[in-house]
Write an enzyme that holds these catalytic residues in place. Sequence first.
Site, PDB file in Angstrom:
ATOM      1  N   ARG A  36      46.205  30.810 -10.607  1.00 36.56           N
ATOM      2  CA  ARG A  36      45.421  30.036 -11.575  1.00 36.56           C
ATOM      3  C   ARG A  36      46.113  30.034 -12.935  1.00 36.56           C
ATOM      4  O   ARG A  36      46.096  29.027 -13.645  1.00 36.56           O
ATOM      5  CB  ARG A  36      43.992  30.594 -11.665  1.00 36.56           C
ATOM      6  N   LYS A  67      42.064  27.666 -17.569  1.00 33.77           N
ATOM      7  CA  LYS A  67      41.475  28.772 -18.342  1.00 33.77           C
ATOM      8  C   LYS A  67      42.200  28.839 -19.686  1.00 33.77           C
ATOM      9  O   LYS A  67      43.011  29.734 -19.942  1.00 33.77           O
ATOM     10  CB  LYS A  67      41.588  30.079 -17.549  1.00 33.77           C
ATOM     11  N   GLU A  88      28.580  24.620 -15.227  1.00 30.63           N
ATOM     12  CA  GLU A  88      28.770  26.071 -15.190  1.00 30.63           C
ATOM     13  C   GLU A  88      28.244  26.704 -16.470  1.00 30.63           C
ATOM     14  O   GLU A  88      27.842  26.018 -17.403  1.00 30.63           O
ATOM     15  CB  GLU A  88      30.249  26.421 -14.994  1.00 30.63           C
TER      16      GLU A  88
HETATM   17  N1  PLP Z   1      33.776  29.775 -15.469  1.00 27.58           N
HETATM   18  C1  PLP Z   1      34.212  30.193 -16.664  1.00 27.58           C
HETATM   19  C2  PLP Z   1      34.074  29.277 -17.813  1.00 27.58           C
HETATM   20  C3  PLP Z   1      34.779  31.487 -16.805  1.00 27.58           C
HETATM   21  O1  PLP Z   1      35.229  31.889 -17.991  1.00 27.58           O
HETATM   22  C4  PLP Z   1      34.868  32.308 -15.675  1.00 27.58           C
HETATM   23  C5  PLP Z   1      35.473  33.634 -15.793  1.00 27.58           C
HETATM   24  O2  PLP Z   1      36.621  33.823 -15.604  1.00 27.58           O
HETATM   25  C6  PLP Z   1      34.421  31.822 -14.453  1.00 27.58           C
HETATM   26  C7  PLP Z   1      33.874  30.563 -14.387  1.00 27.58           C
HETATM   27  C8  PLP Z   1      34.514  32.653 -13.211  1.00 27.58           C
HETATM   28  O3  PLP Z   1      35.840  32.792 -12.781  1.00 27.58           O
HETATM   29  P1  PLP Z   1      36.313  34.086 -12.007  1.00 27.58           P
HETATM   30  O4  PLP Z   1      35.339  34.311 -10.923  1.00 27.58           O
HETATM   31  O5  PLP Z   1      37.663  33.739 -11.499  1.00 27.58           O
HETATM   32  O6  PLP Z   1      36.336  35.186 -12.985  1.00 27.58           O
HETATM   33  C1  COI Z   2      36.172  36.574 -16.950  1.00 23.81           C
HETATM   34  O1  COI Z   2      35.196  36.709 -16.233  1.00 23.81           O
HETATM   35  O2  COI Z   2      37.240  37.147 -16.695  1.00 23.81           O
HETATM   36  C2  COI Z   2      36.148  35.728 -18.131  1.00 23.81           C
HETATM   37  O3  COI Z   2      37.185  35.365 -18.583  1.00 23.81           O
HETATM   38  C3  COI Z   2      34.836  35.380 -18.712  1.00 23.81           C
HETATM   39  C4  COI Z   2      34.662  35.641 -20.162  1.00 23.81           C
HETATM   40  C5  COI Z   2      34.740  37.059 -20.555  1.00 23.81           C
HETATM   41  C6  COI Z   2      35.444  34.743 -21.020  1.00 23.81           C
END
Ligand code: PLP
Ligand code: COI
Length: 339
Positions: A82, A184, A220
Amino acid sequence: MTSQIIDWHTLGFNYIKTDLRYLAYWRDGRWDEGKLVEDNQLHISEGSTALHYGQQCFEGLKAYRCKDGSINLFRPDQNARRMQRSSARVLMPEVSEQQFIEACKAVVRHNERFIPPYGSGGALYLRPLVIGVGDNIGVRTAPEFIFSIFCIPVGAYFKGGMKPHDFVISHYDRAAPHGTGAAKVGGNYAASLMPGAEAKLKGFADCIYLDPATHTRIEEVGSANFFAITHDDEFITPRSNSVLPGITRLSLMELASQRLGLKVIEDDVLVDKLEYFKEAGACGTAAAITPIGSIQHGQKQYIFHSRDEAGPIIRQLFNELSGIQVGDLEAPEGWIVKV
Ligand code: PLP
Ligand code: COI
């Protein structure tokens, strides 16, 4: 060396300076091998594109202490890939999967004393980042880049963890239809600061964003993905190319199908049809699985399950996921990388 005494059971999600962080530079068309450093301050040019034009991206993943004392990283290959996609979206060089995973392991090993103990519910959160640096002023890609990873011991992101939280639908947008929502990158989070702060001021845990084009479909949370369980025991999560493709969400989709036998659907989640759901949750690395007790949308409030406790399916998903992460339950092939 930090002299703080950490209470593992009351850790939230706060910055703590740990011993060593990884730092690599991209210069002359390549990444150097990187090193571990004590200094937690970055010395960068005032002209860095990361400071002016938001040329940066980041990741979030966790290391877990297992019952036998070993340490698990959860799906770091997914974070590596990612980060490559996010970097490409903002014209930054990709870090190889191998360099990413080796750097994660090195950071964990050298900060082992900060890993919360097995059974505490905490984990060591790793924050990789890539930023554009070097002398520059025009709107263009940077001449140099930094790839760094630091770590902090963390507990629950939303206070109370598996206690249901109240969310509110935002009237702001987090990302544009063909913008950077799926990457991200910091700009998405800058856009979410004010809406998030307004929601918290009103007593909500955070806000939930709708699709920016029609404002009819749930996208989300500012820091986590959305999922829900229908009255027919289906696991549903929004289909959209402007949400972050979460690794927790991806994992829950597989666990819901393979271990709980639920039908899994990626589809439109209409904000005026929330009564279709008996349970709802936010999921992410930091947020883990956070049950949603209620969603406020204008004058309407939807309540999920009992509002006071997590529903049975969310609890089962939590037990599966957390059991895999700390090594108590068998993981699907490739999900765990031992440090
Ligand atoms: N959506 C957003 C905006 C986030 O910041 C995160 C966190 O990383 C997620 C979703 C969930 O992603 P992940 O499960 O890879 O941490
Ligand atoms: C994560 O879950 O790793 C995120 O980046 C979410 C948040 C702390 C920005």
